[in-house]
Design an enzyme around this catalytic site. Sequence first.
Site, short mmCIF file in Angstrom:
data_model
loop_
_atom_site.label_atom_id
_atom_site.label_comp_id
_atom_site.label_asym_id
_atom_site.label_seq_id
_atom_site.Cartn_x
_atom_site.Cartn_y
_atom_site.Cartn_z
N GLY A 1 0.77 -1.45 0.01
CA GLY A 1 0.30 0.38 -0.08
C GLY A 1 0.77 1.16 -0.39
O GLY A 1 0.15 2.31 0.73
N ASN B 1 -5.99 1.27 -13.56
CA ASN B 1 -4.84 0.73 -12.55
C ASN B 1 -3.83 1.79 -12.95
O ASN B 1 -3.44 2.18 -13.87
CB ASN B 1 -4.60 -0.31 -12.99
CG ASN B 1 -3.35 -1.60 -12.81
OD1 ASN B 1 -2.86 -1.98 -11.36
ND2 ASN B 1 -3.22 -2.28 -13.69
N HIS C 1 0.51 0.31 -13.40
CA HIS C 1 1.59 -0.48 -13.46
C HIS C 1 3.05 0.04 -14.39
O HIS C 1 3.73 0.34 -14.50
CB HIS C 1 1.30 -1.69 -15.31
CG HIS C 1 2.01 -2.38 -15.22
ND1 HIS C 1 1.80 -3.74 -14.70
CD2 HIS C 1 2.66 -2.68 -16.46
CE1 HIS C 1 2.93 -4.20 -15.15
NE2 HIS C 1 3.32 -3.76 -16.34
C1 GAR Z 1 3.63 -1.04 -7.79
O1 GAR Z 1 4.29 -1.28 -8.48
C2 GAR Z 1 2.41 -1.31 -8.50
O2 GAR Z 1 2.66 -0.47 -10.18
C3 GAR Z 1 2.67 -2.99 -8.84
O3 GAR Z 1 2.53 -3.31 -7.82
C4 GAR Z 1 3.48 -2.87 -6.80
C5 GAR Z 1 2.14 -2.20 -5.22
O4 GAR Z 1 2.98 -1.32 -4.52
N1 GAR Z 1 0.98 -3.62 -9.71
C6 GAR Z 1 1.55 -4.49 -10.59
O5 GAR Z 1 2.40 -5.19 -10.72
C7 GAR Z 1 -0.19 -4.24 -11.72
N2 GAR Z 1 0.17 -5.23 -11.80
P1 GAR Z 1 2.52 -0.51 -3.31
O6 GAR Z 1 1.40 -1.99 -2.75
O7 GAR Z 1 3.89 -0.61 -2.45
O8 GAR Z 1 1.43 0.21 -3.89
#
Ligand code: GAR
Length: 202
Positions: A12, A107, A109
């Site tokens: 998060g 979203n 990415h």
């Molecule tokens: C982030 O880097 C986001 O871009 C990625 O997961 C991480 C979540 O971090 N999302 C994906 O890879 C979706 N395919 P967070 O929980 O610290 O925000």
Amino acid sequence: MCRIAVLASGRGSNLEAIIQAWKAGELGGEIALVLSDNPKARALERAAKYKIPHQVVNPASYSNREAFDEALIEVLKEYQVELIVLAGYMRLISARVLQAFPWKIINIHPSLLPAFPGLNAQEQAWQYGVKYSGCTVHFVDEGMDTGPIIAQRVVPVLPGDTVTDLTDRILKEEHRLYPQVIRWFAEGRVILQGRKVLIKGE
Ligand code: GAR
């Protein structure tokens, strides 16, 4: 004020950046709900800390995908959300949910789409040997990271970078980009024209 739901499966940190922008009066909307599919997500603790309503819709509690989807839709409708922000939500959004919230789900990415969709995008880019990578905010459609692109930020891949170095550099840009895009939505400036996205006034 635009009512926003943030969906997160894990740490998060993007949620945290969005909360900080909100607290600084820079989000243009309000976080009405934080929702997770994972009861152990740190994102839920962050929501609790800031007294933001938070809910778990855990797929393990439902007998099939349809029942899970209906539960998800019900919660999002209950909170009357107008924008659904996926922030590290590691689950595909089904057609049923997309139809309930047409072009209201976005979203982030961690690559320059359409390169390196799916899991571990930063590592895919690093392994491939690209000189630049970055992050992409896009509308969610039925594919995996295939929806219309709203905004991108580029970072260099430097000689000697580890995957962690690259991941951290991209994450910093994610934390800047996502609140800004949410603000554009809240201001009604994001216009979808076929596959192209126009930001009014940019
Ligand atoms: C982030 O880097 C986001 O871009 C990625 O997961 C991480 C979540 O971090 N999302 C994906 O890879 C979706 N395919 P967070 O929980 O610290 O925000």
